[in-house]
Design an enzyme around this catalytic site. Structure first.
Site, PDB file in Angstrom:
ATOM      1  N   ASP A 138       0.772  -1.137  -0.029  1.00  0.00           N
ATOM      2  CA  ASP A 138       0.143  -0.006   0.160  1.00  0.00           C
ATOM      3  C   ASP A 138       0.817   1.204   0.082  1.00  0.00           C
ATOM      4  O   ASP A 138       0.557   2.312  -0.629  1.00  0.00           O
ATOM      5  CB  ASP A 138      -0.995  -0.018   1.259  1.00  0.00           C
TER       6      ASP A 138
ATOM      7  N   ASP B 159      -3.153   5.166  -2.159  1.00  0.00           N
ATOM      8  CA  ASP B 159      -2.402   3.724  -1.647  1.00  0.00           C
ATOM      9  C   ASP B 159      -2.153   3.380  -2.975  1.00  0.00           C
ATOM     10  O   ASP B 159      -3.068   3.264  -3.928  1.00  0.00           O
ATOM     11  CB  ASP B 159      -3.415   3.027  -1.049  1.00  0.00           C
TER      12      ASP B 159
ATOM     13  N   HIS C  23      -8.550  -0.330  -2.350  1.00  0.00           N
ATOM     14  CA  HIS C  23      -7.519  -1.528  -3.024  1.00  0.00           C
ATOM     15  C   HIS C  23      -8.260  -2.119  -4.101  1.00  0.00           C
ATOM     16  O   HIS C  23      -9.313  -2.842  -3.937  1.00  0.00           O
ATOM     17  CB  HIS C  23      -6.735  -2.312  -2.004  1.00  0.00           C
TER      18      HIS C  23
ATOM     19  N   ASP D  83      -6.781  -4.623  -5.653  1.00  0.00           N
ATOM     20  CA  ASP D  83      -6.027  -6.005  -5.949  1.00  0.00           C
ATOM     21  C   ASP D  83      -7.064  -7.152  -5.476  1.00  0.00           C
ATOM     22  O   ASP D  83      -6.289  -8.078  -5.321  1.00  0.00           O
ATOM     23  CB  ASP D  83      -4.731  -5.862  -5.317  1.00  0.00           C
TER      24      ASP D  83
ATOM     25  N   CYS E 112      -1.299  -8.220  -1.151  1.00  0.00           N
ATOM     26  CA  CYS E 112      -1.283  -7.062  -0.210  1.00  0.00           C
ATOM     27  C   CYS E 112       0.198  -7.368   0.650  1.00  0.00           C
ATOM     28  O   CYS E 112       0.788  -6.472   1.161  1.00  0.00           O
ATOM     29  CB  CYS E 112      -2.260  -7.251   0.972  1.00  0.00           C
TER      30      CYS E 112
HETATM   31  N1  NVA Z   1     -10.752  -4.122   0.363  1.00  0.00           N
HETATM   32  C1  NVA Z   1     -11.013  -5.430  -0.223  1.00  0.00           C
HETATM   33  C2  NVA Z   1      -9.723  -6.039  -0.407  1.00  0.00           C
HETATM   34  C3  NVA Z   1      -8.563  -5.283  -0.946  1.00  0.00           C
HETATM   35  C4  NVA Z   1      -7.456  -6.319  -0.882  1.00  0.00           C
HETATM   36  C5  NVA Z   1     -12.016  -6.300   0.147  1.00  0.00           C
HETATM   37  O1  NVA Z   1     -12.410  -5.982   1.572  1.00  0.00           O
HETATM   38  O2  NVA Z   1     -12.787  -6.882  -0.533  1.00  0.00           O
END
Ligand code: NVA
Length: 363
Positions: free
Chosen positions: A113, A191, A241, A243, A348
């Protein structure tokens, strides 16, 4: 650096053959602070715990299980001949302050991040969580050694993170309505995990930690050699995020989270690729780690590429593994669910520093 020594930092894609990686740590972690930027993204179960438990160490059984899973992941990487570097952690329970606010730390589990590696360049990102303000110190020794051996190393403008940048009353947008976020546009925030690299094309989303000012800074910083594509997400949950949503696996192959992207809404250049639509994640039974989970079940898609064929996938996700195998990938299954409370899974937990490959255009 002599001309014979290649730069130790060189990554252009998410899939080129991995040679060196930084893996995070669960040491010195504490439960995240009860701040609106954290409340905007974590599951409800953890929300209920934050007021009473913020700043405390994690339950020892959870920490031990996460440690064991992490060690098995490190062993797998080293067994594959990949160099693994680690952060130098310090006690996250220590309070620190700026002229405007004070906070404790959180943890060092997710190097993904705070740093974006683009080519031979380490870019420190301006993260929106106050508790992560000094997280980068843990990586200074390893980055200094990369710098001494030829890497470029820059930091985006350090954010002030004053109260004015947050909306403490923020709630997730209801489906069908325009997305809103807990942060505004008053300073540059992003991030690195909201960006995915495919050579000269980089794909990103806006989220509760990445604003348009952040995307604009990165576009201007990278200049004409790169295209930073802003994707339209339909993630009505708590976006933070990309990913576990948009996962480039190899030239022409992309794993898509159907809960976060409407395929028709993806840019035409992406729709030319072979789109692998992820199945519903397998749900873990309730347990110690699920009380502290920071992410949704879709963390199942937070997989990690050793190269354009070999993928590391969480062992419960057998449906996903079978689908990926059908598409020609070799899947290694590893347990990693106890890492979720520390902020993520395989992608991550890593920062791929060097992958063998050159800067290409794949679109
Ligand atoms: N924030 C996302 C995961 C990102 C790696 C989620 O909780 O699905």
């Amino acid at each position: 650096m002599t001309s014979e020594q290649p730069c130790p930092v060189s990554t252009h894609t998410e899939w080129d053959p991995l040679e060196e990686v930084i893996v995070g740590s669960v040491e010195d972690a504490v439960i995240a602070p009860d701040h609106c930027s954290v409340r905007a993204v974590v599951p409800d179960k953890l929300l209920a715990r934050l007021p009473g438990e913020q700043g405390r160490p994690f339950p020892p059984a959870l920490l031990d299980a996460a440690r064991r899973e992490l060690q098995a992941f490190v062993d797998l990487l080293q067994g594959a001949g990949i160099t693994v570097r680690r952060p130098v952690t310090h006690d996250s329970a220590i309070s620190f302050k700026t002229p405007y606010w004070s906070s404790r730390g959180f943890c060092y589990a997710c190097p993904r991040d705070g740093f974006l590696i683009i080519g031979d360049q380490i870019i420190e990102t301006p993260m929106a969580w106050r508790s992560r303000f000094f997280e980068g110190y843990a990586y200074k020794p390893v980055f200094q050694s990369y710098f001494d051996n030829g890497a470029r190393w820059v930091a985006a403008p350090r954010p002030m993170l004053r109260d004015e940048v947050y909306d403490p009353a923020h709630t997730p947008s209801p489906p069908g309505m325009p997305m809103t976020y807990v942060i505004n546009e008053s300073e540059i925030l992003f991030d690195a995990a909201d960006f995915m690299r495919c050579g000269r094309d980089i794909f990103c989303q806006l989220s509760n930690v990445t604003n348009m000012a952040g995307v604009t800074w990165l576009r201007r910083h990278l200049g004409d050699g790169y295209k930073v594509h802003l994707l339209k997400t339909v993630n009505w949950r708590k976006p933070m995020h990309i990913d576990a949503s948009f996962i480039p696996l190899a030239p022409g192959k992309l794993l898509i989270n159907p809960a976060d992207f409407d395929v028709e809404g993806l840019p035409p250049l992406v729709r030319k690729w072979d789109l692998i639509i992820a199945p519903e994640p397998e749900k873990a039974p309730p347990g110690l780690f699920s009380d502290y989970n920071m992410c949704s079940d879709w963390l199942a898609l937070n997989i990690f590429s050793l190269d354009e064929k070999r993928l590391v996938v969480e062992q419960r996700q057998t449906g996903l593994a079978r689908l990926l195998e059908k598409h020609g990938f070799d899947v290694v299954l590893l347990p990693f669910e106890h890492y979720n409370p520390f902020g993520g899974a395989f992608h991550c937990a890593t920062l791929d520093v060097r992958r063998r490959g050159t800067l290409e255009s794949y679109f």
